[in-house]
Scaffold this motif. Structure first.
Motif, PDB file in Angstrom:
ATOM      1  N   ALA A 281      17.190  -6.911   2.177  1.00 22.55           N
ATOM      2  CA  ALA A 281      17.438  -5.542   1.527  1.00 22.55           C
ATOM      3  C   ALA A 281      16.492  -4.517   2.045  1.00 22.55           C
ATOM      4  CB  ALA A 281      17.393  -5.649  -0.061  1.00 22.55           C
ATOM      5  N   ALA A 282      15.098  -4.790   2.226  1.00 21.36           N
ATOM      6  CA  ALA A 282      14.165  -3.917   2.896  1.00 21.36           C
ATOM      7  C   ALA A 282      14.487  -3.605   4.396  1.00 21.36           C
ATOM      8  CB  ALA A 282      12.773  -4.616   2.759  1.00 21.36           C
ATOM      9  N   THR A 283      15.391  -4.672   4.945  1.00 25.69           N
ATOM     10  CA  THR A 283      15.505  -4.303   6.072  1.00 25.69           C
ATOM     11  C   THR A 283      16.519  -3.489   6.356  1.00 25.69           C
ATOM     12  OG1 THR A 283      15.095  -6.826   6.937  1.00 25.69           O
ATOM     13  CG2 THR A 283      16.322  -5.620   8.239  1.00 25.69           C
ATOM     14  N   VAL A 284      17.476  -3.605   5.541  1.00 18.88           N
ATOM     15  CA  VAL A 284      18.561  -2.350   5.491  1.00 18.88           C
ATOM     16  C   VAL A 284      17.801  -1.128   5.300  1.00 18.88           C
ATOM     17  CG1 VAL A 284      20.268  -1.548   4.124  1.00 18.88           C
ATOM     18  CG2 VAL A 284      20.356  -3.834   4.605  1.00 18.88           C
ATOM     19  N   ALA A 285      17.152  -0.995   4.306  1.00 22.33           N
ATOM     20  CA  ALA A 285      16.257   0.307   4.063  1.00 22.33           C
ATOM     21  C   ALA A 285      15.428   0.703   5.168  1.00 22.33           C
ATOM     22  CB  ALA A 285      15.255   0.164   2.791  1.00 22.33           C
ATOM     23  N   GLN A 286      14.761  -0.245   5.960  1.00 21.55           N
ATOM     24  CA  GLN A 286      14.081   0.421   7.247  1.00 21.55           C
ATOM     25  C   GLN A 286      15.156   0.685   8.185  1.00 21.55           C
ATOM     26  OE1 GLN A 286      10.877   0.869   7.165  1.00 21.55           O
ATOM     27  NE2 GLN A 286      10.408  -0.754   9.087  1.00 21.55           N
ATOM     28  N   LEU A 287      16.332   0.050   8.530  1.00 23.29           N
ATOM     29  CA  LEU A 287      17.298   0.630   9.565  1.00 23.29           C
ATOM     30  C   LEU A 287      17.810   1.892   9.218  1.00 23.29           C
ATOM     31  CD1 LEU A 287      19.104  -2.611  10.043  1.00 23.29           C
ATOM     32  CD2 LEU A 287      17.504  -1.607  11.703  1.00 23.29           C
ATOM     33  N   LEU A 288      17.785   2.277   7.724  1.00 20.04           N
ATOM     34  CA  LEU A 288      18.210   3.669   7.327  1.00 20.04           C
ATOM     35  C   LEU A 288      17.114   4.478   7.162  1.00 20.04           C
ATOM     36  CD1 LEU A 288      21.445   2.208   5.050  1.00 20.04           C
ATOM     37  CD2 LEU A 288      21.426   3.224   7.335  1.00 20.04           C
ATOM     38  N   LYS A 289      15.856   4.281   7.273  1.00 19.08           N
ATOM     39  CA  LYS A 289      14.834   5.191   7.284  1.00 19.08           C
ATOM     40  C   LYS A 289      14.492   5.648   6.142  1.00 19.08           C
ATOM     41  CE  LYS A 289      15.735   6.685  12.238  1.00 19.08           C
ATOM     42  NZ  LYS A 289      16.570   5.528  12.379  1.00 19.08           N
ATOM     43  N   ILE A 290      14.334   4.622   5.189  1.00 14.00           N
ATOM     44  CA  ILE A 290      13.762   5.125   3.903  1.00 14.00           C
ATOM     45  C   ILE A 290      12.360   4.789   4.152  1.00 14.00           C
ATOM     46  CG2 ILE A 290      13.808   4.399   1.318  1.00 14.00           C
ATOM     47  CD1 ILE A 290      16.695   5.190   2.058  1.00 14.00           C
ATOM     48  N   ARG A 291      11.576   5.707   3.303  1.00 15.71           N
ATOM     49  CA  ARG A 291      10.171   5.500   3.345  1.00 15.71           C
ATOM     50  C   ARG A 291       9.410   4.386   2.911  1.00 15.71           C
ATOM     51  NH1 ARG A 291       8.164   9.044  -0.369  1.00 15.71           N
ATOM     52  NH2 ARG A 291       5.744   8.689   0.547  1.00 15.71           N
ATOM     53  N   LYS A 292       8.618   3.874   3.695  1.00 13.98           N
ATOM     54  CA  LYS A 292       8.053   2.533   3.471  1.00 13.98           C
ATOM     55  C   LYS A 292       7.384   2.648   1.849  1.00 13.98           C
ATOM     56  CE  LYS A 292       5.340   2.569   7.201  1.00 13.98           C
ATOM     57  NZ  LYS A 292       4.904   1.914   8.496  1.00 13.98           N
ATOM     58  N   ASP A 293       6.842   3.396   1.505  1.00 15.14           N
ATOM     59  CA  ASP A 293       6.191   3.422   0.259  1.00 15.14           C
ATOM     60  C   ASP A 293       7.288   3.292  -0.910  1.00 15.14           C
ATOM     61  OD1 ASP A 293       3.864   4.092   1.254  1.00 15.14           O
ATOM     62  OD2 ASP A 293       3.685   5.990   0.618  1.00 15.14           O
ATOM     63  N   THR A 294       8.512   3.838  -0.562  1.00 15.83           N
ATOM     64  CA  THR A 294       9.471   3.968  -1.526  1.00 15.83           C
ATOM     65  C   THR A 294      10.017   2.400  -1.593  1.00 15.83           C
ATOM     66  OG1 THR A 294      10.176   6.214  -1.007  1.00 15.83           O
ATOM     67  CG2 THR A 294      11.904   5.097  -2.159  1.00 15.83           C
ATOM     68  N   ILE A 295      10.112   1.843  -0.439  1.00 12.66           N
ATOM     69  CA  ILE A 295      10.587   0.298  -0.310  1.00 12.66           C
ATOM     70  C   ILE A 295       9.725  -0.178  -0.903  1.00 12.66           C
ATOM     71  CG2 ILE A 295      11.121  -1.581   1.257  1.00 12.66           C
ATOM     72  CD1 ILE A 295      11.605   0.439   3.635  1.00 12.66           C
ATOM     73  N   ARG A 296       8.529  -0.301  -0.877  1.00  5.78           N
ATOM     74  CA  ARG A 296       7.256  -1.229  -1.456  1.00  5.78           C
ATOM     75  C   ARG A 296       7.506  -1.092  -3.089  1.00  5.78           C
ATOM     76  NH1 ARG A 296       4.037   1.114   2.089  1.00  5.78           N
ATOM     77  NH2 ARG A 296       3.660  -0.551   3.798  1.00  5.78           N
ATOM     78  N   GLU A 297       7.757   0.381  -3.629  1.00  4.60           N
ATOM     79  CA  GLU A 297       7.751   0.706  -5.018  1.00  4.60           C
ATOM     80  C   GLU A 297       9.162   0.126  -5.765  1.00  4.60           C
ATOM     81  OE1 GLU A 297       7.562   4.950  -5.899  1.00  4.60           O
ATOM     82  OE2 GLU A 297       5.584   4.935  -4.724  1.00  4.60           O
TER      83      GLU A 297
END
Length: 443
Positions: A281-297
């Motif tokens: 899931a986090a890899t998808v978010a990374q590829l779609l340029k979601i902020r790192k802090d948002t992914i962690r939260e």
């Protein structure tokens, strides 16, 4: 153009609505009974339908047929449609022509619901205008007919993938592959594997395939076949130059210039399999340029999926866990593997050709008692009879939970993880899980 929809459940009714909106002459037919709420929706949209029968004259004049994923190819009406060379498509394929939305398609034998929900949570928290569909929630066709979302996270079963011709997700995920539903694939594991990989068959160099690099079936397929998509592996056993991996209990993702890392201790979901789901899931978010802090939260506040290792209650210091969604051996393997206390295991149901022997070492190590909950428990008794001291049978959920309550001692866990389908005693796995929760609450 005449569209005939077979199956009056969520995907069928959604497809009928979308077809009507796009100018098709629509007819829906269900060999079973259509639920009243769906009948009301069909009447509201002035869609012609029938249930408890298939009238051939009204079906075999179709230009295209959408069949619900639950209908096997061997039923007579499907054979007749094929004889007439009428194209049969899935809801996903039919819907795809009417939307420009970006889709993230997620498949796998286990973990796909959790990964789908988690991916959706990450993207939504990241501010994307995103819908959730496929095997989950409101149907993809229905949502596209309302035209609200720019992107969709779709949970895709092998049956749904069998019905695609041109559909391609921009990002595909294969969580893992283990033998499941082999009764629909002539008991040939390779056919089931090929079905899962249809998710990537139309992808191009601009698309991504995220997959579990630790999974033998996936690795073998990739060795012998090719996809044009950019490969993005994840692993919990080895470091990767590109992809997601573990380093000293930290998740690391290096798919973009912006490297991501997060300690596994901060994940809201427990267990090794959930580390993998989080990586995907986090890899998808990374590829779609979601902020790192948002992914962690988002990874640390995700609430989990009902009926998947769901903690129900603690009674007299015994933890009751509902894992009713475990409908195959591999899912139950993950559940037992994540147990840290002596376990009373409730198992059984409709066996889909299960091989229970791969659970033997875990049962030996973790399980103190087994409660068989099914109409036919012979195979379970034969496999585990000599392994645990206590093995009993129950013919209802209430009885199973009461027996578990008697057997369990302080500090134990009672785990419902059936490893089987639910259709012998329950409507579906949700009904089974809800009955378990109800029985625990009534103790």
């Amino acid at each position: 153009m005449r569209l005939v929809v077979l199956g009056g459940g969520e995907s069928g009714v959604g497809t009928a609505i979308l077809g009507k909106k796009k100018g098709y002459d629509v007819f829906l037919s269900d060999f079973g009974k259509i639920k009243n709420n769906y009948k009301e929706v069909l009447l509201l949209h002035k869609i012609k339908f029938e249930d408890e029968k298939h009238t051939e004259d009204l079906i075999l004049n179709a230009n295209v047929v959408m069949k619900s994923p639950g209908i096997p190819d061997k039923v007579p009406i499907i054979k007749k449609i094929k004889e007439k060379n009428i194209p049969i498509v899935s809801e996903i394929e039919f819907t795809n022509q009417f939307t420009d939305a970006v889709t993230i398609g997620i498949t796998g034998s286990n973990g796909k619901t959790t990964t789908t929900m988690l991916t959706y949570h990450l993207l939504k928290q990241g501010g994307l205008n995103v819908g959730l569909a496929g095997n989950i929630g409101k149907s993809y066709a229905w949502q596209v007919s309302e035209g609200k979302y720019d992107s969709y996270v779709l949970e895709l079963s092998s049956f749904q993938l069998d019905g695609i011709e041109t559909y391609k997700p921009h990002i595909a995920i294969i969580t893992n592959i283990s033998p499941d539903h082999l009764d629909r694939y002539e008991y040939k594991y390779e056919k089931y594997i090929a079905s899962k990989f249809r998710i990537t068959m139309n992808q191009t160099e601009d698309d991504f395939l995220i997959y579990d690099a630790d999974d033998e079936a996936i690795a073998n397929w990739l060795k012998n076949n090719s996809t044009r998509a950019k490969l993005v592996p994840f692993s919990i056993s080895k470091p990767l130059d590109f992809g997601a991996f573990l380093e000293e209990n930290n998740i690391k993702i290096n798919t973009t210039n912006e490297n991501f890392d997060m300690p596994t201790s901060q994940l809201s979901l427990e267990g090794k399999h959930n580390v993998k789901n989080a990586m995907a899931a986090a890899t998808v978010a990374q590829l779609l340029k979601i902020r790192k802090d948002t992914i962690r939260e988002s990874l640390s506040d995700f609430q989990g999926v009902e009926h998947r290792l769901e903690k129900v209650l603690k009674i007299q210091n015994v933890q009751y866990i509902n894992d009713s969604k475990a409908t195959n051996v591999n899912a139950t393997f993950f559940a037992l593997d994540s147990m840290t206390t002596p376990t009373v295991w409730i198992v059984g149901g409709v066996d889909k050709g299960n091989d229970y022997t791969e659970l033997l070492s875990l049962v030996n190590e973790k399980v103190k008692a087994i409660i068989c909950l099914g109409i036919d428990n012979a195979k379970l008794i034969e496999t585990f009879g000599g392994v645990v001291d206590v093995l009993v049978e129950a013919s209802s959920m209430v009885e199973a939970v009461r027996q578990a309550y008697k057997i369990a001692e302080k500090g134990d866990t009672v785990l419902l993880s059936p490893a089987c389908a639910s259709f012998d005693l329950f409507e579906n796995y949700e009904d089974r899980g809800r009955q378990f929760k109800q029985a625990v609450q009534n103790l």
